[in-house]
Design a protein around this motif. Structure first.
Motif, PDB file in Angstrom:
ATOM      1  N   ASP A  79      37.912  27.427  14.214  1.00  0.00           N
ATOM      2  CA  ASP A  79      38.112  28.762  13.662  1.00  0.00           C
ATOM      3  C   ASP A  79      37.790  29.815  14.714  1.00  0.00           C
ATOM      4  O   ASP A  79      36.656  29.943  15.155  1.00  0.00           O
ATOM      5  CB  ASP A  79      37.200  28.908  12.442  1.00  0.00           C
ATOM      6  CG  ASP A  79      37.297  30.254  11.770  1.00  0.00           C
ATOM      7  OD1 ASP A  79      36.470  30.514  10.889  1.00  0.00           O
ATOM      8  OD2 ASP A  79      38.189  31.029  12.113  1.00  0.00           O
ATOM      9  N   ASP A  81      37.875  33.088  14.430  1.00  0.00           N
ATOM     10  CA  ASP A  81      37.188  34.289  13.944  1.00  0.00           C
ATOM     11  C   ASP A  81      35.721  34.286  14.350  1.00  0.00           C
ATOM     12  O   ASP A  81      35.181  35.315  14.759  1.00  0.00           O
ATOM     13  CB  ASP A  81      37.293  34.408  12.422  1.00  0.00           C
ATOM     14  CG  ASP A  81      38.699  34.733  11.959  1.00  0.00           C
ATOM     15  OD1 ASP A  81      39.496  35.205  12.792  1.00  0.00           O
ATOM     16  OD2 ASP A  81      39.000  34.517  10.772  1.00  0.00           O
ATOM     17  N   GLU A  82      35.071  33.138  14.231  1.00  0.00           N
ATOM     18  CA  GLU A  82      33.660  33.046  14.585  1.00  0.00           C
ATOM     19  C   GLU A  82      33.459  33.366  16.063  1.00  0.00           C
ATOM     20  O   GLU A  82      32.567  34.132  16.430  1.00  0.00           O
ATOM     21  CB  GLU A  82      33.117  31.659  14.271  1.00  0.00           C
ATOM     22  CG  GLU A  82      31.678  31.491  14.704  1.00  0.00           C
ATOM     23  CD  GLU A  82      31.162  30.076  14.554  1.00  0.00           C
ATOM     24  OE1 GLU A  82      29.995  29.859  14.894  1.00  0.00           O
ATOM     25  OE2 GLU A  82      31.907  29.182  14.119  1.00  0.00           O
ATOM     26  N   THR A  85      34.038  37.074  16.755  1.00  0.00           N
ATOM     27  CA  THR A  85      32.928  37.892  16.267  1.00  0.00           C
ATOM     28  C   THR A  85      31.754  37.807  17.227  1.00  0.00           C
ATOM     29  O   THR A  85      31.157  38.822  17.599  1.00  0.00           O
ATOM     30  CB  THR A  85      32.495  37.438  14.857  1.00  0.00           C
ATOM     31  OG1 THR A  85      33.617  37.550  13.980  1.00  0.00           O
ATOM     32  CG2 THR A  85      31.350  38.275  14.329  1.00  0.00           C
ATOM     33  N   ARG A  86      31.413  36.598  17.640  1.00  0.00           N
ATOM     34  CA  ARG A  86      30.320  36.420  18.589  1.00  0.00           C
ATOM     35  C   ARG A  86      30.621  37.142  19.902  1.00  0.00           C
ATOM     36  O   ARG A  86      29.757  37.791  20.481  1.00  0.00           O
ATOM     37  CB  ARG A  86      30.092  34.939  18.881  1.00  0.00           C
ATOM     38  CG  ARG A  86      29.530  34.181  17.726  1.00  0.00           C
ATOM     39  CD  ARG A  86      29.531  32.682  18.070  1.00  0.00           C
ATOM     40  NE  ARG A  86      28.773  31.968  17.101  1.00  0.00           N
ATOM     41  CZ  ARG A  86      27.454  31.919  17.066  1.00  0.00           C
ATOM     42  NH1 ARG A  86      26.753  32.533  17.970  1.00  0.00           N
ATOM     43  NH2 ARG A  86      26.839  31.249  16.131  1.00  0.00           N
ATOM     44  N   TYR A 107      24.254  36.960  11.414  1.00  0.00           N
ATOM     45  CA  TYR A 107      25.614  36.462  11.224  1.00  0.00           C
ATOM     46  C   TYR A 107      25.602  34.980  10.856  1.00  0.00           C
ATOM     47  O   TYR A 107      26.255  34.556   9.904  1.00  0.00           O
ATOM     48  CB  TYR A 107      26.420  36.722  12.500  1.00  0.00           C
ATOM     49  CG  TYR A 107      27.819  36.166  12.488  1.00  0.00           C
ATOM     50  CD1 TYR A 107      28.777  36.666  11.617  1.00  0.00           C
ATOM     51  CD2 TYR A 107      28.185  35.152  13.364  1.00  0.00           C
ATOM     52  CE1 TYR A 107      30.063  36.163  11.616  1.00  0.00           C
ATOM     53  CE2 TYR A 107      29.472  34.654  13.369  1.00  0.00           C
ATOM     54  CZ  TYR A 107      30.419  35.160  12.488  1.00  0.00           C
ATOM     55  OH  TYR A 107      31.678  34.657  12.489  1.00  0.00           O
ATOM     56  N   GLU A 108      24.829  34.185  11.609  1.00  0.00           N
ATOM     57  CA  GLU A 108      24.740  32.750  11.321  1.00  0.00           C
ATOM     58  C   GLU A 108      24.132  32.482   9.952  1.00  0.00           C
ATOM     59  O   GLU A 108      24.564  31.581   9.242  1.00  0.00           O
ATOM     60  CB  GLU A 108      23.934  32.027  12.404  1.00  0.00           C
ATOM     61  CG  GLU A 108      24.695  31.814  13.677  1.00  0.00           C
ATOM     62  CD  GLU A 108      26.014  31.100  13.484  1.00  0.00           C
ATOM     63  OE1 GLU A 108      26.109  30.166  12.665  1.00  0.00           O
ATOM     64  OE2 GLU A 108      26.976  31.502  14.158  1.00  0.00           O
ATOM     65  N   ARG A 111      26.807  33.088   7.391  1.00  0.00           N
ATOM     66  CA  ARG A 111      27.808  32.000   7.416  1.00  0.00           C
ATOM     67  C   ARG A 111      27.258  30.760   6.728  1.00  0.00           C
ATOM     68  O   ARG A 111      27.956  30.114   5.953  1.00  0.00           O
ATOM     69  CB  ARG A 111      28.217  31.684   8.858  1.00  0.00           C
ATOM     70  CG  ARG A 111      29.146  32.729   9.453  1.00  0.00           C
ATOM     71  CD  ARG A 111      29.569  32.368  10.863  1.00  0.00           C
ATOM     72  NE  ARG A 111      30.187  31.064  10.954  1.00  0.00           N
ATOM     73  CZ  ARG A 111      31.481  30.811  10.695  1.00  0.00           C
ATOM     74  NH1 ARG A 111      32.278  31.772  10.336  1.00  0.00           N
ATOM     75  NH2 ARG A 111      31.967  29.592  10.818  1.00  0.00           N
ATOM     76  N   PHE A 116      29.254  27.698   5.616  1.00  0.00           N
ATOM     77  CA  PHE A 116      29.713  27.393   6.969  1.00  0.00           C
ATOM     78  C   PHE A 116      28.501  27.100   7.827  1.00  0.00           C
ATOM     79  O   PHE A 116      27.495  27.787   7.734  1.00  0.00           O
ATOM     80  CB  PHE A 116      30.461  28.579   7.589  1.00  0.00           C
ATOM     81  CG  PHE A 116      31.693  28.977   6.839  1.00  0.00           C
ATOM     82  CD1 PHE A 116      32.916  28.437   7.182  1.00  0.00           C
ATOM     83  CD2 PHE A 116      31.626  29.876   5.798  1.00  0.00           C
ATOM     84  CE1 PHE A 116      34.060  28.810   6.500  1.00  0.00           C
ATOM     85  CE2 PHE A 116      32.769  30.254   5.110  1.00  0.00           C
ATOM     86  CZ  PHE A 116      33.982  29.720   5.457  1.00  0.00           C
ATOM     87  N   ALA A 118      26.824  26.708  11.719  1.00  0.00           N
ATOM     88  CA  ALA A 118      27.012  27.320  13.032  1.00  0.00           C
ATOM     89  C   ALA A 118      27.938  26.455  13.866  1.00  0.00           C
ATOM     90  O   ALA A 118      27.765  25.244  13.946  1.00  0.00           O
ATOM     91  CB  ALA A 118      25.671  27.474  13.734  1.00  0.00           C
ATOM     92  N   GLN A 122      35.896  26.199   9.111  1.00  0.00           N
ATOM     93  CA  GLN A 122      35.693  26.532   7.713  1.00  0.00           C
ATOM     94  C   GLN A 122      35.356  25.302   6.882  1.00  0.00           C
ATOM     95  O   GLN A 122      35.797  24.199   7.168  1.00  0.00           O
ATOM     96  CB  GLN A 122      36.955  27.169   7.140  1.00  0.00           C
ATOM     97  CG  GLN A 122      37.244  28.516   7.733  1.00  0.00           C
ATOM     98  CD  GLN A 122      38.484  29.127   7.126  1.00  0.00           C
ATOM     99  OE1 GLN A 122      39.311  28.428   6.567  1.00  0.00           O
ATOM    100  NE2 GLN A 122      38.604  30.417   7.251  1.00  0.00           N
TER     101      GLN A 122
END
Length: 156
Positions: A79, A81-82, A85-86, A107-108, A111, A116, A118, A122
């Motif tokens: 994924d 997106d993760e 974002t990071r 954030y983690e 998730r 989700f 780390a 998904q």
């Protein structure tokens, strides 16, 4: 002990550095890492963190995700997106390093709370946008007793 399986990354970085017509010293300075450390990465002797890869990618003006895949930090199928974002958090020049780390921890935790792990794609059956047709729906926020309401109607 064998190579750290980052030789492919090192070769790729060296090639990108040469294409950008940068010396090892110039790239190290632009990325904010030491010259010997960058040399060790290029030779496959060190496995850099995602943050270092982000800095090197920025200095080379290439995709950090490409470096993450080559370093084995990210599967090509993972994924994105993760990772994005990071990357945005780590690249933000207005934040201090402790602030960046705090944001990443928050954030983690969110998730993980949403199913989700780390660095994991998904959860099975999950849709990223949690839309109306999604099998996964957002949970309503539960308030503590008295929180967010004023049963007496008093103005504060």
């Amino acid at each position: 002990m064998a190579s750290l399986n980052v030789g492919n990354l090192g070769e790729y970085l060296r090639e990108q550095r040469r294409n950008a017509r940068l010396s090892l010293r110039q790239l190290a300075e632009a990325a904010g890492v030491s010259n010997p450390y960058l040399s060790q990465i290029e030779r496959g002797l060190r496995k850099p963190s995602a943050e270092v890869l982000q800095q090197v990618a920025k200095a080379l003006r290439i995709s950090a995700e490409t470096l993450y895949v080559r370093a084995g930090i990210l599967d090509a199928e993972r994924d994105m997106d993760e990772v994005e974002t990071r990357g945005v958090i780590l690249a933000d020049p207005t934040l201090t390093e402790p602030q960046k780390q705090a944001l990443l921890q928050i954030y983690e935790s969110f998730r993980k709370e949403n199913g989700f792990e780390a660095g994991q794609a998904q959860a099975p059956g999950a849709e990223g946008d949690f839309g109306a047709d999604s099998p996964v729906q957002k949970k309503p926020v539960q308030k503590k007793d008295g929180e967010g309401s004023d049963p007496q109607g008093a103005a504060g």
